[in-house]
Scaffold this active site. Structure first.
Site, short mmCIF file in Angstrom:
data_model
loop_
_atom_site.label_atom_id
_atom_site.label_comp_id
_atom_site.label_asym_id
_atom_site.label_seq_id
_atom_site.Cartn_x
_atom_site.Cartn_y
_atom_site.Cartn_z
N ARG A 17 35.86 53.33 28.01
CA ARG A 17 36.17 52.27 27.30
C ARG A 17 35.29 51.76 26.40
O ARG A 17 35.08 51.99 25.25
CB ARG A 17 36.95 51.23 28.46
CG ARG A 17 38.41 51.96 29.24
CD ARG A 17 38.82 51.05 29.68
NE ARG A 17 37.94 50.40 30.97
CZ ARG A 17 37.80 50.50 31.95
NH1 ARG A 17 38.32 51.69 32.51
NH2 ARG A 17 36.90 50.09 32.81
N HIS A 40 28.98 52.88 39.41
CA HIS A 40 29.70 53.99 39.06
C HIS A 40 31.12 53.45 38.20
O HIS A 40 31.32 54.05 37.07
CB HIS A 40 30.49 54.77 40.09
CG HIS A 40 31.52 55.91 40.02
ND1 HIS A 40 31.22 57.00 39.08
CD2 HIS A 40 32.81 55.72 40.26
CE1 HIS A 40 32.18 57.48 39.04
NE2 HIS A 40 33.38 56.96 39.65
#
Ligand code: CA
Length: 427
Positions: free
Chosen positions: A151, A142
């Site tokens: 990101r 996860h």
């Protein structure tokens, strides 16, 4: 003390339907409102809710050191504070009483009337008064998926992640029992090109497939819980849906982390399955590399093999299983989480709840949130009625289920459900 209640050969004189989550080897603990509007602590076998308050008054727990009103309460906090020895004695005693070959309650029709309810006759409540709720972020898959989406796929895990069970303090007031509807939250979202933040109903409402463990009064302020004692302080587990509004979360989460995108609701399954009942399903977790710092080092298998499912059911439609995961995928075990939580001397109290974080597995069908399953909306999921979901629609019901199974026993957690209602009208 032997866990006689776990004996897989035991059968109950109460009927247990095939594939029930609640055979006599489970004996979970919960709180319910009876048909006479009395609130009591109880357990469940098959589709019967069993009033432990009434059983105690009738003398069925004689010889166990319990206060008279221990089960006549609206939460399990005091019982949990009594400690593991008492939990075991009570669970073993309940198992003995409901064993097929035990007369006593089985043959006493007057007592049975006072003690037994069908599940239709009771209304499940929150099992504990949650003082503090902490949510971890303990699935590597996860954390990697979220890091890749938001990101940089090359550096998806932040440098601390493999060294620290990352967590944050959540909101306990909005933890609700299964079946309670969830209203779509309203909030601020990222500015568009005009630079003005959006404001309104969340468009990206998501679930997070988690489990949560409930602690006893574990340590005084300033003391810590060594990892080898951590499990002694864990009463049991529930399923946990950490509802998340991704658009609110995305705008607010830096620099201090999740806030209103999470705090509007978290749904739990109402029966706490004890760590004792889960003992036969203990298993090793993922290999930890690099080796954790000594206070987090565990020498035993401290994960649990619990099959998990997330299901979307549109209004009037069928259940669609959208994720199949497993609690054993968690990188940081519950013991590591509790050892870490207290290493600074933070005291943990009876009834505190610790969420695992979204439990995603290694394959795409085992991801534990719509954010990951639809890859932030890029790959919508098609339901059996032909409609698509990137996230959760109004009037969808999200159902979570979990069960353990070996050659001898199957036990589970019951349902953790919540139906999404449209947002309130903006004033
Ligand atoms: Ca979460």
């Amino acid at each position: 003390m032997p866990l006689t209640a776990n004996d897989p050969t035991r059968k109950s004189w109460l009927n247990v339907p095939e594939n029930s989550d609640f055979p006599i080897q489970n004996i979970p603990f919960g709180v319910f409102l009876t048909r006479d509007d009395v609130i009591t602590i109880g357990t469940r076998i098959g589709d019967y809710a069993i009033d432990l308050g009434a059983m105690h008054q009738l003398g069925y727990f004689k010889g166990i050191d319990l206060t008279d009103d221990i089960f006549l309460q609206d939460s399990l906090n005091d019982f949990i504070a009594d400690g593991k020895k008492t939990w075991r004695l009570v669970r073993n005693r309940i198992s003995d009483i409901f064993l097929k070959t035990s007369p006593g309650l089985r043959d006493d029709m007057e007592h049975r009337k006072k003690v037994l309810f069908t599940m239709e006759e009771v209304e499940m409540q929150l099992p504990v008064d949650v003082g503090d709720y902490t949510d971890f972020y303990a699935s590597k898959e996860h954390a990697t998926n979220v890091g890749s989406l938001f990101r940089d796929p090359e550096n998806a895990l932040l440098p601390n992640w493999l060294h620290i069970p990352i967590g944050y303090h959540g909101r306990s007031s909005s933890i609700i029992p299964s079946g309670t509807p969830v209203r779509r939250p309203i909030g601020q979202t990222r500015p568009g090109e005009d630079g003005v933040p959006g404001f309104g109903a969340s468009k990206l409402l998501d679930f997070e497939l988690e489990m949560a463990f409930i602690t006893t009064a574990a340590n005084a302020l300033g003391k810590h819980i060594p990892i080898e004692e951590a499990e002694e302080n864990i009463f049991g587990l529930v399923l946990f849906n950490d509802w998340s509004a991704r658009d609110i979360q995305a705008w607010e989460y830096q620099p201090l982390g999740p806030f209103l995108g999470k705090s509007f609701a978290s749904t739990i399954s109402p029966w706490i399955v004890t760590l004792d009942a889960l003992a036969p399903f203990r298993t090793k977790g993922p290999e930890q590399n690099p080796k954790p710092i000594a206070y987090l080092e565990q020498n035993e298998a401290m994960n649990y093999d619990i099959h998990l499912q997330a299901i979307i059911q549109p209004e009037g439609g069928n259940e669609n299983v959208v994720s199949k995961s497993n609690f054993k995928y968690m990188y940081w075990s519950m013991a590591q989480q509790l050892a870490h939580h207290t290493v600074n001397g933070c005291n943990v109290r009876s009834g505190d709840m610790m969420g695992s974080g979204t439990i995603s597995g290694p394959t795409k069908d085992s991801y534990g949130s719509m954010l990951e399953l639809s890859w932030n909306g890029k790959n919508p999921i098609t339901l059996d009625d032909g409609t698509e979901r990137k996230f959760i629609n109004d009037n969808d019901t999200v159902i979570m289920r979990g069960y353990c199974e070996n050659d001898e026993v199957r036990l589970g957690f019951g349902d953790c459900t919540g139906k999404v209602l449209p947002a309130r009208k903006l004033d």
